[in-house]
Design an enzyme around this catalytic site. Structure first.
Site, PDB file in Angstrom:
ATOM      1  N   HIS A   1       1.177   1.613   2.144  1.00 20.23           N
ATOM      2  CA  HIS A   1       2.178   2.326   2.952  1.00 20.23           C
ATOM      3  C   HIS A   1       1.912   1.997   4.430  1.00 20.23           C
ATOM      4  O   HIS A   1       0.771   1.727   4.804  1.00 20.23           O
ATOM      5  CB  HIS A   1       1.975   3.822   2.681  1.00 20.23           C
TER       6      HIS A   1
ATOM      7  N   ASP B   1      -6.285   6.036   0.662  1.00 20.51           N
ATOM      8  CA  ASP B   1      -5.045   6.772   0.890  1.00 20.51           C
ATOM      9  C   ASP B   1      -4.678   7.427  -0.445  1.00 20.51           C
ATOM     10  O   ASP B   1      -4.203   6.755  -1.366  1.00 20.51           O
ATOM     11  CB  ASP B   1      -3.970   5.774   1.353  1.00 20.51           C
TER      12      ASP B   1
ATOM     13  N   GLN C   1      -0.502   9.649  -2.983  1.00 18.96           N
ATOM     14  CA  GLN C   1       0.247   9.654  -4.248  1.00 18.96           C
ATOM     15  C   GLN C   1      -0.674   9.880  -5.447  1.00 18.96           C
ATOM     16  O   GLN C   1      -0.221   9.775  -6.596  1.00 18.96           O
ATOM     17  CB  GLN C   1       0.997   8.322  -4.429  1.00 18.96           C
TER      18      GLN C   1
ATOM     19  N   LYS D   1       3.308  16.698  -0.544  1.00 18.22           N
ATOM     20  CA  LYS D   1       3.569  15.919  -1.761  1.00 18.22           C
ATOM     21  C   LYS D   1       2.945  16.577  -2.986  1.00 18.22           C
ATOM     22  O   LYS D   1       2.942  16.022  -4.077  1.00 18.22           O
ATOM     23  CB  LYS D   1       3.022  14.500  -1.601  1.00 18.22           C
TER      24      LYS D   1
ATOM     25  N   CYS E   1       8.617   2.717   3.404  1.00 18.66           N
ATOM     26  CA  CYS E   1       7.488   2.563   4.352  1.00 18.66           C
ATOM     27  C   CYS E   1       6.480   1.554   3.837  1.00 18.66           C
ATOM     28  O   CYS E   1       5.259   1.749   3.979  1.00 18.66           O
ATOM     29  CB  CYS E   1       6.801   3.897   4.625  1.00 18.66           C
TER      30      CYS E   1
HETATM   31  N1  PLP Z   1       0.550   6.926   1.990  1.00 18.44           N
HETATM   32  C1  PLP Z   1       1.344   6.926   0.921  1.00 18.44           C
HETATM   33  C2  PLP Z   1       0.946   6.126  -0.294  1.00 18.44           C
HETATM   34  C3  PLP Z   1       2.531   7.656   0.935  1.00 18.44           C
HETATM   35  O1  PLP Z   1       3.328   7.641  -0.130  1.00 18.44           O
HETATM   36  C4  PLP Z   1       2.865   8.391   2.095  1.00 18.44           C
HETATM   37  C5  PLP Z   1       4.135   9.139   2.175  1.00 18.44           C
HETATM   38  O2  PLP Z   1       5.162   8.710   1.748  1.00 18.44           O
HETATM   39  C6  PLP Z   1       2.000   8.374   3.173  1.00 18.44           C
HETATM   40  C7  PLP Z   1       0.849   7.624   3.089  1.00 18.44           C
HETATM   41  C8  PLP Z   1       2.275   9.128   4.428  1.00 18.44           C
HETATM   42  O3  PLP Z   1       2.234  10.502   4.192  1.00 18.44           O
HETATM   43  P1  PLP Z   1       2.671  11.543   5.311  1.00 18.44           P
HETATM   44  O4  PLP Z   1       4.041  11.132   5.757  1.00 18.44           O
HETATM   45  O5  PLP Z   1       2.663  12.851   4.594  1.00 18.44           O
HETATM   46  O6  PLP Z   1       1.675  11.467   6.402  1.00 18.44           O
END
Ligand code: PLP
Length: 412
Positions: free
Chosen positions: A123, A200, A203, A226, A366
């Site tokens: 992401h 990260d 998910q 999430k 993203c």
């Molecule tokens: N990393 C992953 C794999 C994600 O799916 C997301 C959100 O879509 C993020 C990071 C970023 O999360 P946040 O927008 O809650 O900071």
């Protein structure tokens, strides 16, 4: 198993509505999840009965707010099995957590000529902070390739993991491909090379049991929204020894021990990182979300999503002109399904499915380097969660067929 999940929908008031004359089928859970009544009540009750600033006051409301806020940290610590609450930093979400690691820990360990290893399935939150660090430090950002079916290429990973690699930062689960990466195995490899592993978990934590001590990641980031919690609250887990080496990223109230005219000292962990008034209601809501998930059981949640995917995939495979991204082998994926319909732009797919009451996402999610890697401008994405049912999966398939019919009129 999945049948016992059918009644969960009634806990989520927002799901009980009609969109474009159809009952809502919400399949955009990778973007954000809906909130159960218990979470909504917890946030409201906090403001009705206990609202005050934390850590500062001695009056009753201040003590109540502080104990609820710090109690929430303990609930989260227990959920991810961190060794102590000092290792659980409350942030705004995954993006903030990863930025803190890159800007603070990265500053300490990365030097000119070092390498930072990420992958093509990241992401943007797990790409851009490392790009910035690499530029600042004259380090090199290196990408691990994916296999044909969209898994992390572990051979390529091992080839690219060298003595120059200082930091490896990988997603636990891809938000586009649904792939689950073998973090525990990767942690061993990274530590053998004396590198540090950042994960990260945005998910992963909502969808499967996560034990940060068993995984051996050095840092682990995730977001409350999430996993049934409010927006604007998230977590950065870090090993104490590493957090102690790091400077705070933000400075001001709450994080100081003593301020003199020209210099200051910091509070101990975890507060030295948490400058300013925190998201108290968010933390309280997240703890209640965690308790809701714990009551169901994370193993059961993972199993439920697997059953839904096993149910829907064979039906999707029968649809001509439908491409599904990610591994064929369903053991390696969660409830995220990215797909495209030949001849229809993903945005048109999402708009047409909305006409059927089915909420899916379309775009680059993203993850633009991944889109380039897959040679796709965008994909449509359905992502399942605890309150989704086999009936939702059927409606999803019907909506794809209706979309095809609408745009292609039987031509494909
Ligand atoms: N990393 C992953 C794999 C994600 O799916 C997301 C959100 O879509 C993020 C990071 C970023 O999360 P946040 O927008 O809650 O900071």
């Amino acid at each position: 198993m999945t049948d016992s999940f059918d009644r969960l929908k009634q806990d989520f008031p927002i799901l009980n509505q009609v969109i474009n004359d159809e009952p809502l089928v919400y399949l955009d859970n990778a973007a954000t999840t809906q909130k159960p009544q218990t979470v909504l009540d917890a946030v409201e009750t906090y403001y009705h009965t206990s609202n005050a600033n934390v850590h500062r006051g001695v009056h009753t409301l201040a003590e109540r707010a502080t104990s609820q806020y710090e109690g929430s940290r303990e609930v989260i610590r227990n959920f991810i099995n961190a060794a102590e609450t000092a290792e659980v930093l409350l942030t705004r979400g995954t993006t903030t957590s990863l930025n803190w690691v890159a800007r603070s820990f990265g500053e300490v360990v990365v030097e000119a000529g070092d390498e930072i290893l990420i992958s093509y399935m990241e992401h943007h939150s797990n790409i851009v902070p490392w790009q910035q660090l690499a530029k600042k430090k004259q380090a090199k950002l290196v990408y691990v390739e994916l296999t044909e079916d969209g898994q992390l290429d572990l051979d390529d990973f091992q080839n690219k993991l060298t003595d120059k690699t200082k930091i490896v930062s990988l997603t636990h689960v891809s938000n586009v491909l649904g792939v689950v990466n073998p973090i525990q195995q990767i942690a061993d490899w990274v530590h053998e090379k004396n590198g540090y592993l950042v994960v990260d978990g945005a998910q992963a934590v909502p969808h499967m049991p996560v034990d940060v001590q068993a995984l051996q990641a050095d840092f682990y980031a995730f977001s409350g929204h999430k996993m049934l919690g409010p927006t604007g609250i998230g977590v950065l887990y870090g090993k104490r020894a590493l957090l102690e080496q790091m400077e705070p990223v933000e400075f001001g109230g709450e994080m100081i021990d003593f301020v003199e005219e020209q210099d200051s000292t910091w509070k101990e962990l975890p507060w030295k990182f948490e400058a300013g008034t925190p998201n108290i209601a968010g933390a309280i809501g997240l703890a209640v979300a965690v308790q809701y998930l714990e009551r169901i059981g994370m193993e059961n949640i993972a199993q439920h999503e697997r059953e839904l995917i096993e149910y829907v995939m064979p039906k999707l495979k029968q649809i001509k002109g439908l491409t599904i991204f990610g591994p064929e082998d369903l053991r390696f994926r969660t409830g995220v399904i990215s797909f495209n319909i030949d001849g229809v732009h993903p945005h048109d797919v999402a708009t047409a499915m909305d006409m059927e009451g089915v909420a899916v996402r379309a775009g680059h999610h993203c993850a633009q380097p991944l889109m380039t890697y897959l040679n796709q401008p965008a994909t449509a994405r359905a992502s399942f969660y605890i309150y989704n049912t086999k009936a939702d999966a059927d409606k999803f398939v019907e909506a794809i067929l209706a979309t095809k019919e609408f745009f292609l009129n039987g031509l494909n």
